[in-house]
Design a protein around this motif. Structure first.
Motif, mmCIF file in Angstrom:
data_model
loop_
_atom_site.group_PDB
_atom_site.id
_atom_site.type_symbol
_atom_site.label_atom_id
_atom_site.label_comp_id
_atom_site.label_asym_id
_atom_site.label_seq_id
_atom_site.Cartn_x
_atom_site.Cartn_y
_atom_site.Cartn_z
ATOM 1 N N ILE A 589 0.942 -1.078 -0.090
ATOM 2 C CA ILE A 589 -0.085 0.044 0.102
ATOM 3 C C ILE A 589 0.906 1.141 0.038
ATOM 4 O O ILE A 589 0.897 2.223 -0.879
ATOM 5 N N ALA A 590 1.901 1.328 0.631
ATOM 6 C CA ALA A 590 2.833 2.307 0.955
ATOM 7 C C ALA A 590 3.628 2.708 -0.388
ATOM 8 O O ALA A 590 3.791 3.782 -0.705
ATOM 9 N N ASP A 591 3.801 1.574 -1.049
ATOM 10 C CA ASP A 591 4.386 1.604 -2.401
ATOM 11 C C ASP A 591 3.444 2.466 -3.432
ATOM 12 O O ASP A 591 3.904 3.564 -4.115
ATOM 13 N N VAL A 592 2.517 1.949 -3.634
ATOM 14 C CA VAL A 592 1.663 2.502 -4.710
ATOM 15 C C VAL A 592 1.161 3.761 -4.489
ATOM 16 O O VAL A 592 1.035 4.672 -5.050
ATOM 17 N N ALA A 593 0.684 4.041 -3.077
ATOM 18 C CA ALA A 593 0.070 5.186 -2.641
ATOM 19 C C ALA A 593 1.277 6.409 -2.491
ATOM 20 O O ALA A 593 1.150 7.372 -2.901
ATOM 21 N N GLY A 594 2.501 5.801 -2.175
ATOM 22 C CA GLY A 594 3.722 6.787 -2.069
ATOM 23 C C GLY A 594 4.115 7.341 -3.345
ATOM 24 O O GLY A 594 4.391 8.615 -3.568
ATOM 25 N N LEU A 595 4.107 6.440 -4.395
ATOM 26 C CA LEU A 595 4.354 6.616 -5.691
ATOM 27 C C LEU A 595 3.334 7.743 -6.291
ATOM 28 O O LEU A 595 3.807 8.618 -6.919
ATOM 29 N N SER A 596 2.258 7.269 -6.144
ATOM 30 C CA SER A 596 1.100 8.217 -6.916
ATOM 31 C C SER A 596 1.485 9.706 -6.168
ATOM 32 O O SER A 596 1.245 10.737 -6.976
ATOM 33 N N ALA A 597 1.524 9.619 -4.800
ATOM 34 C CA ALA A 597 1.690 11.197 -4.311
ATOM 35 C C ALA A 597 2.975 12.091 -4.784
ATOM 36 O O ALA A 597 2.966 13.006 -5.184
ATOM 37 N N ALA A 598 4.006 11.039 -4.742
ATOM 38 C CA ALA A 598 5.091 11.763 -5.353
ATOM 39 C C ALA A 598 5.060 12.310 -6.718
ATOM 40 O O ALA A 598 5.528 13.138 -7.177
#
Ligand SMILES: [Zn+2]
Length: 688
Positions: A589-598
């Motif tokens: 979750i952190a990977d996909v959400a973090g990449l989206s926000a970045a």
């Protein structure tokens, strides 16, 4: 719970360090370098078939695994760079001939003493003997309980570093209470195993059977080396005892679950977990006055305590003696060190050769005196400009995350308000802590490598115990500045980004923003998102474990998570061995959400202007390549199998493939239906 940015190395697996490529920092120019490693790309692979092999195949094809490593790639290569710097710092301390009692002198003495294998060999097992004599004198359960209490150390961290492993009977973690954010509490965790997880003792999988057969032999060899008579039979009894402990353990997924944690009063231990003489145990652990605890693994504490009451005292004494020697093998004569490496390095991780002693001495010193080394590190290697630059990126990515929260269509206003409050009150530490630890009570003696390592653990334990009864510090750091990692601290609603990770290939002061947002930006987004992963979302802005979700919102969030579980369960690492999507859910979750926000933050940074094309690559192409190359790695099979069994992080190559969940990745690389990574828009997982 699962918190480390990218790599949470198993405690068992060797530490980092190696012969290092130079930290190449070209002459300063503007922020327009490409950053991306163009030679690392494999153009024979379609990005839509495997983005990892496209981004990293060129690098992997010309990279060889050194015999003394189990994993190389972005993380390890950067760790080598940091190591070379630590070497400069530590050798500087050695050459300074500082006065006794200063941190500089502690660093020098710790390092030179650890490095002196001949001196360690010459002392033989003399440092071990008083401890073995103490164990040998145990006559009854009360003395056994006290001896077990003396082993308690602050060596686990279920919330931040997500380290659940200790060879001691239990592990201790000290932080604010799950439901009492203004009170610091001791958390007690299951322990007592020499292998990473109950499956290693109980699973019928051939790989597990092979490893536990080797472990039983390792116990026997260690006892023989210690001169214990009748070693094979006694090793068998130690192994059988650990198998019983393993049956009392919960597995890796359940072990993480904070909703299973129970507050136990001091009196509850005798009532709910008979077997151990808890008065004797806690008095020996310097916790005699503590009235309130959190039982992180209540069932296992009960089961393990019962075994202390029921299993023969003689077997427990052998178990204690074996683990003391095994745990301390790196500061015992070489035969001990080699024996331990043969099992934990060679068998468990597939490592072919031991790391050079000087590299291990650096790592040991940097661990034992982390803030003392770290203070020198940041003074020398972490410019204020890098701190300001990263601070600005954190601000932009947090704002992007906030925007996503504002525009999420499925969330009820009450849930949204809580989520916004949480992200707006996040405490972000960049580079190094506001205040440094004081090592005055840590005695480092020249010529006593064993004692120094022992006292380092005692120092850490006392440091953690000293927090009890004092006000909670939500600015407390949980990584040293020279660490190549990042961490989300759910109890403090805080993040730590140490100076160690604010370096290429994660952060490059000279690179174009597309690179930095794709690399360190995705790490920043990852850590912010941990506050809203399946476990982090259970904590509120004050760090209290509290359900602030409406039932409908929680159902939606859980369903989206399950789609990601299925996506990762489908990846097959080795024939028949799939990834564990549930264990890895928070990280994924952190990977996909973090990449989206970045990515949002990168786009916002363009202020409506088109992104420049650099080296023939568009801005979005550079962004995604920087992300995938930050996850570049080559891992030995044994180490990867151990990671899949126990670690919350998917192996790096599958983390790189999460780009398939972002719409913008498809046009950037012309990804089409029929390609292996292609997902129809409805199947792409959007969590935040
Ligand atoms: Zn993480």
């Amino acid at each position: 719970m699962r918190r480390f940015a990218l790599l949470a190395s198993l405690t068992l697996l060797a530490t980092t360090a190696a012969s290092a490529p130079p930290a190449h920092r070209a002459a300063a120019t503007a922020h327009n370098e490409i950053g991306v490693d163009l030679a690392g790309i494999d153009h024979s692979v379609q990005p839509g078939d495997s983005f990892d092999r496209y981004a990293n195949g060129g690098w992997r094809a010309r990279t060889q695994m050194p015999p003394d490593r189990t994993r190389i790639g972005s993380f390890v290569n950067l760790a080598d760079v940091i190591d070379t710097r630590n070497r400069e710092i530590i050798l500087g301390a050695v050459n300074a001939h500082a006065a006794p009692g200063t941190d500089t002198r502690r660093i020098a003495d710790y390092y030179t003493t650890y490095l002196d294998q001949a001196g360690i060999d010459a002392r033989g097992t003399a440092p071990l003997q008083p401890i073995l004599a103490h164990i040998n004198a145990i006559q009854d359960r009360r003395a056994l309980s006290a001896a077990l209490g003396e082993t308690l150390r602050a060596d686990v961290d279920p919330m931040n570093a997500t380290n659940f492993f200790t060879e001691n009977l239990f592990g201790l973690f000290v932080s604010q209470g799950l439901e009492t954010p203004d009170t610091t509490m001791p958390y007690l965790l299951q322990g007592g195993l020499g292998m990473p997880d109950r499956d290693y003792y109980l699973s019928d999988a051939p790989d597990m059977v092979r490893i536990r057969t080797a472990y039983r032999a390792y116990i026997a060899d260690m006892l023989s080396l210690m001169g214990v008579p009748d070693a094979p039979a006694r090793a068998g009894r130690i192994f059988d005892l650990e198998t019983k402990i393993a049956r009392a353990h919960v597995g890796a997924v359940d072990a993480q679950d904070p909703t299973k944690v129970e507050p136990w009063s001091r009196a509850d231990f005798a009532r709910r977990a008979p077997g151990i003489d808890w008065d004797a145990y806690f008095a020996a652990a310097h916790l005699g006055g503590q009235q309130n605890f959190l039982a992180y693994h209540p069932g296992p504490i009960t089961g393990i305590s019962a075994l202390v009451g029921s299993e023969p005292i003689g077997v427990w004494k052998d178990w204690l003696a074996f683990h003391t020697a095994s745990r301390m093998a790196s500061v015992l004569p070489r035969a001990y060190d080699d024996l331990r490496f043969g099992f934990y390095g060679r068998i468990m991780s597939g490592q072919q050769a031991q790391r050079p002693r000087d590299r291990r001495a650096l790592a040991a010193t940097s661990g034992a005196l982390g803030d003392a080394v770290g203070q020198l590190y940041v003074r020398r290697f972490f410019p204020a400009s890098a701190r300001a630059d990263v601070q600005n990126m954190v601000h932009n990515i947090t704002a992007a995350f906030e925007q996503r929260l504002q525009h999420i269509d499925w969330m009820a206003p009450a849930t949204r308000a809580e989520a916004l409050h949480k992200v707006r009150t996040l405490i972000v530490g960049i580079g190094y802590p506001d205040s440094w630890r004081n090592y005055a009570s840590f005695e480092v003696r020249p010529g006593d490598a064993f004692g120094n390592a022992w006292r380092a653990q005692e120092y850490e334990y006392r440091h953690q115990l000293a927090k009890l009864g004092r006000p909670v510090d939500r600015h407390e750091w949980w990584l040293f500045p020279q660490t190549v990692n990042a961490v989300n601290l759910p109890l403090q609603n805080a993040l730590n980004f140490p100076a160690g990770i604010l370096e290429p290939p994660f952060y490059n002061a000279h690179a174009d923003p597309a690179f930095n947002y794709g690399a360190i930006g995705s790490v920043i987004g990852h850590e912010i998102s941990h506050s809203f992963d399946n476990l982090g979302a259970g904590f509120d802005a004050e760090g209290r474990l509290r359900n602030w979700w409406t039932p409908a919102d929680l159902a939606h969030f859980t369903a989206a998570g399950q789609a990601l579980v299925r996506q990762y369960n489908a990846y097959e690492a080795f024939p028949g061995l799939h990834l564990n999507g549930q264990l890895e859910l928070g990280e994924n979750i952190a990977d996909v959400a973090g990449l989206s926000a970045a990515l949002d933050a990168y786009h916002a940074s363009l202020h409506g202007r088109p992104a420049p094309v650099i080296g023939g690559l568009t801005g979005d192409q550079r962004f995604f390549l920087a992300y995938a190359q930050a996850h570049r790695a080559l891992t030995r099979e044994a180490a990867m199998r151990a990671q899949i069994a126990t670690n919350e992080h998917a192996p790096d190559q599958w983390r790189a493939e999460t780009v398939r969940n972002l719409d913008a990745w498809y046009p950037a690389f012309n990804v089409r239906p029929g390609q292996a990574l292609y997902l129809a828009p409805a199947d792409r997982v959007r969590i935040w």
